[in-house]
Design a protein around this motif. Structure first.
Motif, short mmCIF file in Angstrom:
data_model
loop_
_atom_site.label_atom_id
_atom_site.label_comp_id
_atom_site.label_asym_id
_atom_site.label_seq_id
_atom_site.Cartn_x
_atom_site.Cartn_y
_atom_site.Cartn_z
N GLU A 53 0.83 -1.20 0.00
CA GLU A 53 0.00 0.00 0.00
C GLU A 53 0.86 1.26 0.00
O GLU A 53 1.80 1.37 0.78
CB GLU A 53 -0.92 0.01 1.22
N ASP A 55 0.45 5.09 0.89
CA ASP A 55 -0.47 5.90 1.70
C ASP A 55 0.23 7.22 1.96
O ASP A 55 0.91 7.39 2.97
CB ASP A 55 -0.78 5.15 2.99
N SER A 56 0.09 8.15 1.04
CA SER A 56 0.93 9.34 1.03
C SER A 56 0.10 10.59 0.85
O SER A 56 -0.85 10.63 0.07
CB SER A 56 1.93 9.23 -0.13
N TRP A 57 0.49 11.66 1.58
CA TRP A 57 -0.13 12.96 1.36
C TRP A 57 0.02 13.39 -0.10
O TRP A 57 -0.84 14.07 -0.65
CB TRP A 57 0.55 14.01 2.24
N ARG A 61 -3.48 7.46 -2.16
CA ARG A 61 -3.59 6.13 -1.53
C ARG A 61 -4.02 5.11 -2.59
O ARG A 61 -5.06 5.25 -3.23
CB ARG A 61 -4.61 6.18 -0.40
N ASN A 160 -6.55 -6.78 -1.22
CA ASN A 160 -7.08 -5.42 -1.36
C ASN A 160 -8.49 -5.36 -0.77
O ASN A 160 -9.47 -5.20 -1.49
CB ASN A 160 -7.10 -5.02 -2.84
N LEU A 164 -8.97 -0.55 -3.17
CA LEU A 164 -8.20 0.62 -3.60
C LEU A 164 -7.73 0.46 -5.04
O LEU A 164 -7.56 -0.67 -5.53
CB LEU A 164 -6.99 0.81 -2.69
N ARG A 193 5.25 2.76 2.66
CA ARG A 193 4.80 4.15 2.64
C ARG A 193 5.71 4.91 1.69
O ARG A 193 6.90 4.73 1.66
CB ARG A 193 4.86 4.77 4.03
N THR A 229 -5.90 12.05 -1.07
CA THR A 229 -4.92 11.96 0.00
C THR A 229 -5.52 11.15 1.14
O THR A 229 -6.74 10.99 1.23
CB THR A 229 -4.52 13.35 0.49
N PRO A 230 -4.69 10.62 2.05
CA PRO A 230 -5.19 9.73 3.10
C PRO A 230 -6.25 10.36 4.01
O PRO A 230 -7.07 9.65 4.58
CB PRO A 230 -3.93 9.38 3.90
#
Length: 276
Positions: A53, A55-57, A61, A160, A164, A193, A229-230
Motif C-alpha cells: 500500500e 499511503d501518502s499525502w 492512496r 485489497n 483501492l 509508505r 490523499t489519506p
C-alpha cells in the motif's frame, strides 16, 4: 501503458542492506593494524508480484506492485556502475551526496532486483559499517516509472480488502539506491509508505521553489489517476478529473500533465538531487 514522465519516486527496499567482509589475496598490513579491507554491501530492492500500500499525502492512496522484468531494461542500459549508491538519498547533513561505492553486481533475480556494492575505504563508510552490521538501517531506491497499468475499480480481494486502485509497474528507470536511516519499508512483509512524504518535508525546509514545483507535479499525478490523499474520506475521484481538494498540504492548483520536455525532465531530476 506509458506513465506520466518526470516524476521521480522513492520506495523502500524489500530488505535491509547487509554486509559481508571483503577479501584480498594478499592484504596489506597498515600501521594501525587495520588491513584496510572494506566489506561489500548487498541488498534486494522490490519483491516482484507483491502488493503493497502507498499511503501518502502527495501521491495519494493506492496499491502497487512491480513485476519481474521491470528492472531489466534499466539494468541492461546503465550497468551496475550507472546507478548511484548514496546514504539517505544524498541528503545526509554530513555525508551529503558522496557515493558509498560502485556496484559490482546489479541484476534481476527470481523474486527481486539485487545489488552488491564494495564499499569505498572512506571515513564516512567506516562510520556506517557498524550500523550496517547491526541491521540498523533500511534501504530505499529512487526511480522513474516508464510503463504501468492501472485498475481503478479492482473490487475487494484478500490483498485489497478496501478495493483501492491498483497500479502494476512493468518498467522503471533506476537512478539511485542505498541505506537510509528511516526506511519507507521497515518490514519487508508490511505495506510500503511513499518516500515522497519524507522528501517533501526536507524540501519544505530547504528549498521553497523546488517544493512548490513538486507540489504541482504530485497534484497532476493525483488528478490524472483520480487519487485522494489519506485524510479525505469521500473516495477516489474519477481518473483524469482534476481534484479540487488536491494537494492537501499545499495550495498550488492541480494541472493535468501528459508528458514533459527533455528540459522539464532535467529540472525534475535536479529537484531530487539526481544528475546524469
Amino acid at each position: 501503458m506509458a506513465a506520466m514522465r518526470g516524476l521521480y519516486v522513492i520506495r523502500g527496499g524489500a530488505s535491509k542492506p547487509a554486509i559481508r567482509q571483503g577479501q584480498r589475496s594478499a592484504p596489506a598490513a597498515r600501521a594501525d593494524g587495520d588491513d584496510g579491507v572494506m566489506p561489500t554491501m548487498f541488498v534486494e530492492f522490490s519483491r516482484f508480484d507483491s502488493w503493497y500500500e502507498i499511503d501518502s499525502w502527495w501521491e495519494g492512496r493506492f496499491l502497487e506492485r512491480t513485476i519481474k522484468g521491470a528492472f531489466k531494461r534499466t539494468i541492461n542500459s546503465l550497468g551496475p556502475a550507472g546507478v548511484k549508491v548514496l546514504f539517505n538519498h544524498g541528503r545526509d547533513m554530513q555525508i551529503h551526496n558522496k557515493v558509498l561505492g560502485v556496484a559490482s553486481v546489479l541484476e534481476e533475480r527470481d523474486t527481486s532486483p539485487y545489488m552488491e556494492v564494495p564499499l569505498l575505504d572512506t571515513s564516512y563508510n567506516r562510520d556506517l559499517v557498524p550500523g550496517l552490521e547491526a541491521g540498523a538501517y533500511g534501504s530505499s531506491f529512487m526511480f522513474e516509472v516508464i510503463r504501468e497499468d492501472w485498475n481503478y475499480e479492482p473490487g475487494t480481494s484478500d490483498h485489497n480488502p478496501e478495493g483501492l486502485p491498483e497500479r502494476t509497474i512493468s518498467e522503471i528507470r533506476l537512478f539511485e539506491a542505498g541505506p537510509v536511516t528511516w526506511p519507507a519499508n521497515p518490514d519487508a512483509t508490511a505495506g510500503l509508505r511513499s518516500g515522497a512524504d519524507w522528501l517533501m518535508d526536507e524540501l519544505a525546509e530547504r528549498d521553497a521553489a523546488q517544493y512548490d514545483e513538486l507540489v504541482r507535479s504530485y497534484a497532476a499525478f493525483r488528478a490524472l489517476h483520480g487519487l485522494r490523499t489519506p485524510s479525505e474520506q469521500d473516495g477516489p475521484a474519477a481518473p483524469g478529473t482534476p481534484d479540487p481538494k488536491a494537494p492537501a498540504p499545499g495550495t498550488s492548483p492541480a494541472r493535468h500533465v501528459d508528458g514533459l520536455s527533455a528540459a522539464a525532465r532535467s529540472r525534475r531530476m535536479t529537484l531530487l538531487g539526481v544528475r546524469r
